[in-house]
Design a protein around this motif. Structure first.
Motif, PDB file in Angstrom:
ATOM      1  N   LYS A 215       5.053 -29.005 -68.360  1.00 47.28           N
ATOM      2  CA  LYS A 215       4.763 -29.032 -66.922  1.00 47.28           C
ATOM      3  C   LYS A 215       3.636 -28.083 -66.532  1.00 47.28           C
ATOM      4  N   LEU A 216       3.119 -27.345 -67.487  1.00 47.25           N
ATOM      5  CA  LEU A 216       2.022 -26.423 -67.207  1.00 47.25           C
ATOM      6  C   LEU A 216       0.767 -27.215 -66.862  1.00 47.25           C
ATOM      7  N   MET A 217       0.097 -26.836 -65.780  1.00 50.27           N
ATOM      8  CA  MET A 217      -1.126 -27.525 -65.352  1.00 50.27           C
ATOM      9  C   MET A 217      -2.016 -26.562 -64.590  1.00 50.27           C
ATOM     10  N   THR A 218      -3.190 -27.019 -64.225  1.00 51.19           N
ATOM     11  CA  THR A 218      -4.092 -26.210 -63.410  1.00 51.19           C
ATOM     12  C   THR A 218      -3.805 -26.463 -61.934  1.00 51.19           C
ATOM     13  N   ALA A 219      -4.264 -25.553 -61.095  1.00 48.84           N
ATOM     14  CA  ALA A 219      -4.121 -25.740 -59.652  1.00 48.84           C
ATOM     15  C   ALA A 219      -4.876 -26.983 -59.202  1.00 48.84           C
ATOM     16  N   ASP A 220      -5.998 -27.265 -59.838  1.00 49.64           N
ATOM     17  CA  ASP A 220      -6.778 -28.471 -59.492  1.00 49.64           C
ATOM     18  C   ASP A 220      -5.964 -29.728 -59.782  1.00 49.64           C
TER      19      ASP A 220
ATOM     20  N   MET B   7      10.034 -35.210 -52.983  1.00 52.16           N
ATOM     21  CA  MET B   7       8.966 -34.257 -52.719  1.00 52.16           C
ATOM     22  C   MET B   7       8.469 -33.640 -54.028  1.00 52.16           C
ATOM     23  N   LYS B   8       7.160 -33.569 -54.206  1.00 56.99           N
ATOM     24  CA  LYS B   8       6.577 -32.912 -55.374  1.00 56.99           C
ATOM     25  C   LYS B   8       6.600 -31.405 -55.152  1.00 56.99           C
ATOM     26  N   ILE B   9       7.042 -30.675 -56.158  1.00 47.30           N
ATOM     27  CA  ILE B   9       7.129 -29.220 -56.065  1.00 47.30           C
ATOM     28  C   ILE B   9       6.241 -28.600 -57.139  1.00 47.30           C
ATOM     29  N   PHE B  10       5.282 -27.795 -56.686  1.00 48.28           N
ATOM     30  CA  PHE B  10       4.395 -27.085 -57.593  1.00 48.28           C
ATOM     31  C   PHE B  10       4.595 -25.587 -57.411  1.00 48.28           C
ATOM     32  N   VAL B  11       4.816 -24.889 -58.505  1.00 47.35           N
ATOM     33  CA  VAL B  11       5.050 -23.451 -58.434  1.00 47.35           C
ATOM     34  C   VAL B  11       3.878 -22.694 -59.048  1.00 47.35           C
ATOM     35  N   GLU B  12       3.475 -21.630 -58.377  1.00 45.95           N
ATOM     36  CA  GLU B  12       2.429 -20.747 -58.874  1.00 45.95           C
ATOM     37  C   GLU B  12       3.091 -19.430 -59.260  1.00 45.95           C
ATOM     38  N   VAL B  13       3.065 -19.130 -60.547  1.00 44.84           N
ATOM     39  CA  VAL B  13       3.784 -17.979 -61.072  1.00 44.84           C
ATOM     40  C   VAL B  13       3.012 -16.695 -60.791  1.00 44.84           C
ATOM     41  N   ASN B  14       3.719 -15.730 -60.196  1.00 47.13           N
ATOM     42  CA  ASN B  14       3.146 -14.424 -59.892  1.00 47.13           C
ATOM     43  C   ASN B  14       4.057 -13.359 -60.500  1.00 47.13           C
ATOM     44  N   ALA B  15       3.588 -12.729 -61.572  1.00 48.44           N
ATOM     45  CA  ALA B  15       4.413 -11.762 -62.302  1.00 48.44           C
ATOM     46  C   ALA B  15       4.737 -10.519 -61.487  1.00 48.44           C
ATOM     47  N   LYS B  16       4.033 -10.300 -60.367  1.00 48.15           N
ATOM     48  CA  LYS B  16       4.303  -9.124 -59.535  1.00 48.15           C
ATOM     49  C   LYS B  16       5.236  -9.418 -58.364  1.00 48.15           C
ATOM     50  N   LEU B  17       5.636 -10.660 -58.215  1.00 48.20           N
ATOM     51  CA  LEU B  17       6.561 -10.997 -57.133  1.00 48.20           C
ATOM     52  C   LEU B  17       7.937 -10.412 -57.465  1.00 48.20           C
ATOM     53  N   PRO B  18       8.541  -9.662 -56.539  1.00 46.62           N
ATOM     54  CA  PRO B  18       9.854  -9.078 -56.841  1.00 46.62           C
ATOM     55  C   PRO B  18      10.927 -10.148 -57.013  1.00 46.62           C
TER      56      PRO B  18
ATOM     57  N   VAL C 275      10.980 -28.956 -60.731  1.00 48.82           N
ATOM     58  CA  VAL C 275       9.558 -28.641 -60.562  1.00 48.82           C
ATOM     59  C   VAL C 275       8.696 -29.723 -61.195  1.00 48.82           C
ATOM     60  N   ASP C 276       7.625 -30.098 -60.492  1.00 43.30           N
ATOM     61  CA  ASP C 276       6.704 -31.112 -61.014  1.00 43.30           C
ATOM     62  C   ASP C 276       5.514 -30.508 -61.749  1.00 43.30           C
ATOM     63  N   GLY C 277       5.178 -29.282 -61.435  1.00 44.74           N
ATOM     64  CA  GLY C 277       4.041 -28.657 -62.089  1.00 44.74           C
ATOM     65  C   GLY C 277       4.102 -27.150 -61.979  1.00 44.74           C
ATOM     66  N   ILE C 278       3.609 -26.478 -63.018  1.00 44.99           N
ATOM     67  CA  ILE C 278       3.610 -25.011 -63.066  1.00 44.99           C
ATOM     68  C   ILE C 278       2.182 -24.522 -63.216  1.00 44.99           C
ATOM     69  N   ILE C 279       1.785 -23.621 -62.354  1.00 45.05           N
ATOM     70  CA  ILE C 279       0.450 -23.016 -62.401  1.00 45.05           C
ATOM     71  C   ILE C 279       0.637 -21.537 -62.673  1.00 45.05           C
ATOM     72  N   GLU C 280       0.023 -21.040 -63.698  1.00 40.40           N
ATOM     73  CA  GLU C 280       0.142 -19.615 -64.018  1.00 40.40           C
ATOM     74  C   GLU C 280      -0.936 -18.859 -63.251  1.00 40.40           C
ATOM     75  N   GLY C 281      -0.498 -18.142 -62.211  1.00 46.50           N
ATOM     76  CA  GLY C 281      -1.422 -17.416 -61.362  1.00 46.50           C
ATOM     77  C   GLY C 281      -1.659 -16.001 -61.837  1.00 46.50           C
ATOM     78  N   GLU C 282      -2.553 -15.320 -61.138  1.00 38.63           N
ATOM     79  CA  GLU C 282      -2.827 -13.925 -61.438  1.00 38.63           C
ATOM     80  C   GLU C 282      -1.743 -13.049 -60.815  1.00 38.63           C
ATOM     81  N   PRO C 283      -1.321 -11.991 -61.520  1.00 35.79           N
ATOM     82  CA  PRO C 283      -0.359 -11.055 -60.906  1.00 35.79           C
ATOM     83  C   PRO C 283      -0.955 -10.450 -59.633  1.00 35.79           C
ATOM     84  N   GLU C 284      -0.217 -10.522 -58.557  1.00 38.44           N
ATOM     85  CA  GLU C 284      -0.741 -10.052 -57.265  1.00 38.44           C
ATOM     86  C   GLU C 284       0.398  -9.463 -56.446  1.00 38.44           C
TER      87      GLU C 284
END
Length: 451
Positions: free
Chosen positions: A10-15, A157-168, A181-190
């Protein structure tokens, strides 16, 4: 089960995720101080390819890329479930953002309505745990209600998650499973956006003192946003009151301060004993650190936290919220001046109503007695009538305590003329006679009524 393979599939780009958005789609963004920057940017880049895409926010705290890309709202239709200072600022810039009137506890159910069903949901999440769950951090809101399969929403409903390692990672029912989940986007820690405390004014402090005079040990607190509710929390932290509880819509720094002072124990609650329950948090980075993996807090769906019949199971519910204006009959507006949108009902009605059905509970709506416009003109916030188009947040037959710097009055159950006299007693002295004259002209007060 080992969910690593499903994760990789399920890993994909935001695009890739943004390309699934079609003309006419409804897209839900994360709520409050949580963002999905990669998904937002990718959708903004598609402006020239799309038409009539409706985007829902809740209490914007930043300027999304979709707004920067389309400030005229030609392609993206912007809606905010609760206007914030940022939203009001965007509107002043000419950016068309419309409000969504709603009682917060009903918001999830609203999206079961056919014309409001969403097509795409963008979520910011923590990294997946070994059970396949992503945590939504300190914001459950009604996103959890949308994810659940109630009414078939979760299936369509399509659900896309953007992973943020700094989210508590916050305990509660604020999570989504990888199978949903339909797609996973690995985001920058923020880091989550920190919201500064609003310092209390001298008037806020006087209002807080009036509320403190009504306080009791074991009170279960709902503190609204702003300098005054936070100041009440500060006063309680320095007081002799003990065993306070928390069942609230919004978790703010004041609750952390109460906990650190040993005042917030949740021991006397009737439900969720020992737990501080909320549906979203906004505050300092220190607050987000406090919530992370804290087993004494629970971030729950708003259909739970704001359900008046659940709230009222606790005794001594004290709901403390701010408002904009109150008319002489006791109708409260907290969200608009005429047709000009300022905020939203949020959970004010939910908690005000619940407090009246709580054993020993009290609901407070608070405001300065006057306001000053940009020209320096001073007007009363207790008025004979609200401007045409003003949204009523708490109707007069529900209103309990109204508080200004001049005092706190309980108008529940009072007749019209008694309400007028009570509200006039806490109006600014310069405007009291004017309100009485208007009431007399309306036939709901006469001087012979005075005791």
């Amino acid at each position: 089960m080992n969910y690593i393979k499903e994760y990789q599939n399920k890993l994909m780009t935001a695009d890739d995720a943004a390309r699934t958005v079609k003309n006419g789609d409804f897209v839900m963004y994360p709520h409050f101080a949580i963002k999905t920057p990669l998904l937002d940017e990718a959708l903004a880049m598609r402006k020239m390819e799309l038409e009539d895409v409706k985007i829902n926010f809740v209490t914007l705290t930043y300027m999304p890329e979709v707004i920067k890309a389309d400030p005229e709202g030609e392609v993206f239709i912007f809606r905010d479930g609760s206007f914030s200072a940022a939203t009001r600022g965007f509107c002043k810039m000419g950016i068309p953002i419309v409000a969504i009137p709603s009682l917060y506890h009903e918001a999830g159910r609203n999206y079961e309505i056919e014309q409001l069903k969403h097509d795409v949901l963008f979520l910011a999440v923590t990294p997946m745990d070994d059970k396949g769950y992503f945590n939504l951090g300190p914001s459950s809101s009604y996103i959890v209600d949308m994810i659940k399969e109630r009414g078939g929403i979760g299936r369509s409903m399509k659900i896309f998650v953007e992973v943020n390692a700094k989210l508590p990672r916050v305990p509660g029912d604020n999570h989504v499973h990888i199978s949903q989940v339909d797609g996973i986007i690995e985001g920058e820690p923020e880091d989550m956006m920190a919201i500064p405390k609003i310092p209390p004014t001298a008037v806020d402090k006087k209002i807080a003192e009036h509320i403190m005079s009504e306080m009791v040990d074991g009170a279960c607190l709902q503190l609204g946003i702003g300098g005054m509710p936070n100041y009440v929390g500060s006063m309680l932290a320095d007081s002799d009151f003990k065993d306070l509880g928390c069942h609230t819509e919004m978790f703010v720094d004041a609750y952390m301060d109460l906990y650190n002072a040993g005042k917030l124990t949740n021991k006397r609650k009737n439900i969720d004993v020992g737990k501080s329950v909320f549906t979203f948090a906004m505050g300092s980075r220190k607050l987000y650190e406090f919530l992370s993996n804290n087993l004494e807090v629970e971030c729950r769906s708003v259909s739970y936290t704001n359900n008046p019949f659940i709230i009222a199971q606790n005794h001594n519910v004290f709901s403390i919220c701010s408002c904009i204006a109150v008319d002489m009959m006791g109708n409260v507006s907290s969200e608009s001046v005429g047709y000009k949108q300022i905020s939203a009902t949020g959970g004010q009605w939910d908690y005000h109503y619940a407090s009246m059905h709580s054993n020993g509970g009290k609901g407070f709506v608070c405001m300065p007695s006057t306001k000053k416009d940009h020209k320096g003109n001073v007007t009363s916030n207790i008025v004979p009538s609200l401007p045409v188009g003003t949204q009523i947040s708490v109707a007069c037959n529900t209103t309990n305590y109204v508080v200004t710097e001049y005092g706190a009055v309980n108008i529940k159950g009072l007749s019209m003329w008694e309400r007028v006299e009570s509200l006039v007693s806490i109006a600014h002295p310069d405007f009291r006679e004017e309100i009485l004259q208007a009431a007399a002209k309306a036939g709901i007060w006469r001087r012979s009524n005075k005791r």
